[in-house]
Write an enzyme that holds these catalytic residues in place. Structure first.
Site, mmCIF file in Angstrom:
data_model
loop_
_atom_site.group_PDB
_atom_site.id
_atom_site.type_symbol
_atom_site.label_atom_id
_atom_site.label_comp_id
_atom_site.label_asym_id
_atom_site.label_seq_id
_atom_site.Cartn_x
_atom_site.Cartn_y
_atom_site.Cartn_z
ATOM 1 N N ASP A 197 0.856 -1.168 0.181
ATOM 2 C CA ASP A 197 0.117 -0.023 0.080
ATOM 3 C C ASP A 197 0.972 1.287 -0.187
ATOM 4 O O ASP A 197 1.865 1.162 0.463
ATOM 5 C CB ASP A 197 -0.878 0.027 1.299
ATOM 6 C CG ASP A 197 -2.037 1.242 1.372
ATOM 7 O OD1 ASP A 197 -1.423 2.231 1.928
ATOM 8 O OD2 ASP A 197 -2.963 0.832 0.896
ATOM 9 N N LYS A 199 0.649 3.961 1.628
ATOM 10 C CA LYS A 199 0.849 4.383 2.997
ATOM 11 C C LYS A 199 2.179 3.654 3.727
ATOM 12 O O LYS A 199 2.558 4.146 4.620
ATOM 13 C CB LYS A 199 -0.420 4.277 3.855
ATOM 14 C CG LYS A 199 -1.408 5.275 3.214
ATOM 15 C CD LYS A 199 -2.676 5.166 4.520
ATOM 16 C CE LYS A 199 -3.486 4.007 4.367
ATOM 17 N NZ LYS A 199 -4.100 3.433 3.054
ATOM 18 N N SER A 264 -13.174 1.787 -0.293
ATOM 19 C CA SER A 264 -12.915 3.074 -0.884
ATOM 20 C C SER A 264 -12.916 3.023 -2.502
ATOM 21 O O SER A 264 -13.138 3.898 -3.092
ATOM 22 C CB SER A 264 -11.562 3.500 -0.585
ATOM 23 O OG SER A 264 -10.581 2.631 -0.767
ATOM 24 N N HIS A 269 -10.637 -5.932 -3.183
ATOM 25 C CA HIS A 269 -9.223 -6.001 -2.651
ATOM 26 C C HIS A 269 -9.188 -6.283 -1.204
ATOM 27 O O HIS A 269 -10.164 -6.100 -0.628
ATOM 28 C CB HIS A 269 -8.439 -4.814 -2.961
ATOM 29 C CG HIS A 269 -9.267 -3.744 -2.221
ATOM 30 N ND1 HIS A 269 -10.345 -2.910 -2.965
ATOM 31 C CD2 HIS A 269 -8.892 -2.829 -1.343
ATOM 32 C CE1 HIS A 269 -10.912 -1.910 -2.233
ATOM 33 N NE2 HIS A 269 -10.121 -1.754 -1.152
ATOM 34 N N HIS A 271 -6.772 -6.454 2.513
ATOM 35 C CA HIS A 271 -5.858 -5.636 3.067
ATOM 36 C C HIS A 271 -4.968 -6.714 4.009
ATOM 37 O O HIS A 271 -5.556 -7.406 4.718
ATOM 38 C CB HIS A 271 -6.282 -4.477 4.104
ATOM 39 C CG HIS A 271 -7.240 -3.566 3.399
ATOM 40 N ND1 HIS A 271 -6.694 -2.430 2.879
ATOM 41 C CD2 HIS A 271 -8.561 -3.846 2.852
ATOM 42 C CE1 HIS A 271 -7.580 -1.826 2.345
ATOM 43 N NE2 HIS A 271 -8.602 -2.599 2.200
#
Length: 329
Positions: A197, A199, A264, A269, A271
């Protein structure tokens, strides 16, 4: 000039994102008049309009402004400390005393520039949806029944001009981010790609954050999952954890593996985060553990098509307005 390409940032910022789709400036290899790479000057023309939100604890700030006469959002975040850098931190930093009282003293520490980086994401051109997403807002918990999904949420998803999924297709078709792929199973029915990701800076596993993007193109969210998708979910569960163990030496019992609802973006998907990392969006109001999802579908093939689900929405979210107009909030 720098090119414009599609970019993602998986998961959300308030309860966050968190994936999300964004456009960002990709820095070219051009060199400026003074011999400096263009990447060092790309924000020199950024004009601040407002601070959308400021998260003191996470050391993140979201700023709205203009860049080359286009709306833009700049996201700045302090990078985590790395254990490998501590020796240089202590030996090459300077301290300015603020206060001393008995055994206690506080200082302003000035670290070497390369140890004091600020992770910066540029979203340009930014749409109204981007601005709303990053603005700190009041949230409400929404109750969505099977009927609500069919009559409110699904028509909203199909009708709204939501974020483009082209960046997802670019990844799956290996037109972008190829060098970031941690693992891929190319099977068209049970396959997926595992990538970091945005982030996560990938410098330490303490805040490990990866996303598994499925190859099947017709699964929007948790609501679409049925028993026929159990092989896909189990494949992601098993091979995703194995790939993370091999690459990052992080065992399965130190991973949090989950889906968001609402997501989102509407391409399924999943995580993968370090269990010890309190990542935005991992709370019970939005996250559904993959292991629970698999067991629920084994118990009832249409579990998520029938179940009432709860999720947070911010007041200026158009889906919230749609629920409000229907008298459901």
């Amino acid at each position: 000039m720098a090119d414009i390409v599609v970019k993602r940032e998986l998961e959300s910022e308030d309860g966050e994102l968190s994936l999300k789709v964004k456009k960002r400036k990709v820095i070219s290899d051009n060199v400026g008049e003074e011999g400096e790479p263009e990447c060092q000057k790309i924000l020199s023309g950024f004009k601040t309009s407002s601070v959308l939100s400021d998260y003191t604890r996470e050391k993140r700030i979201f700023i709205h402004g203009t860049l080359a006469d286009q709306d833009a959002v700049v996201i700045m975040e302090k990078t985590p400390f790395r254990e490998d850098d501590l020796a240089e931190f202590f030996s090459n930093s300077t301290l300015k005393l603020d206060m001393k009282n008995d055994i206690y003293s506080t200082y302003k520490l000035r670290a070497p520039p390369h140890l004091n980086e600020i992770k910066t994401t540029v979203v340009c051109p930014a749409t109204e949806k981007h601005l709303n997403k990053y603005k700190r807002q009041e949230s409400f918990l929404v109750e969505e029944t099977k009927t609500d999904y069919e009559s409110i949420t699904l028509p909203f998803i199909e009708k709204q001009n939501t974020f483009s999924l082209q960046w997802v297709y670019n990844i799956l078709q290996k037109k972008a981010e190829v060098e970031r792929i941690v693992y891929e199973d190319p099977d068209s029915d049970t396959g997926f790609m595992l990538l970091p990701d945005f982030k996560w800076d990938q410098k330490q596993v303490d805040d490990l954050y990866l996303i598994a993007i499925v190859h099947p193109m017709n699964i929007k969210s948790l609501r679409d999952l049925t028993a026929e998708h159990i092989p896909l979910l189990k494949n992601i569960w098993q091979k995703g954890q194995a790939a993370i163990l091999e690459r990052y030496s992080l065992p399965a019992n130190k991973l949090r593996v989950y889906l968001h609802y609402q997501p989102s973006y509407y391409h399924l998907h999943i995580h993968f985060t370090n269990l010890g990392y309190d990542t935005p969006g991992c709370g019970v109001d939005r996250a559904h553990l993959l292991s629970d999802v698999i067991q629920n579908l084994q118990s009832d093939p249409d579990y998520y098509k029938k179940r009432t689900l709860y999720f947070p929405l911010r007041v200026d979210d158009k889906l919230f307005s749609t629920f409000k107009e229907a008298g459901r909030v």
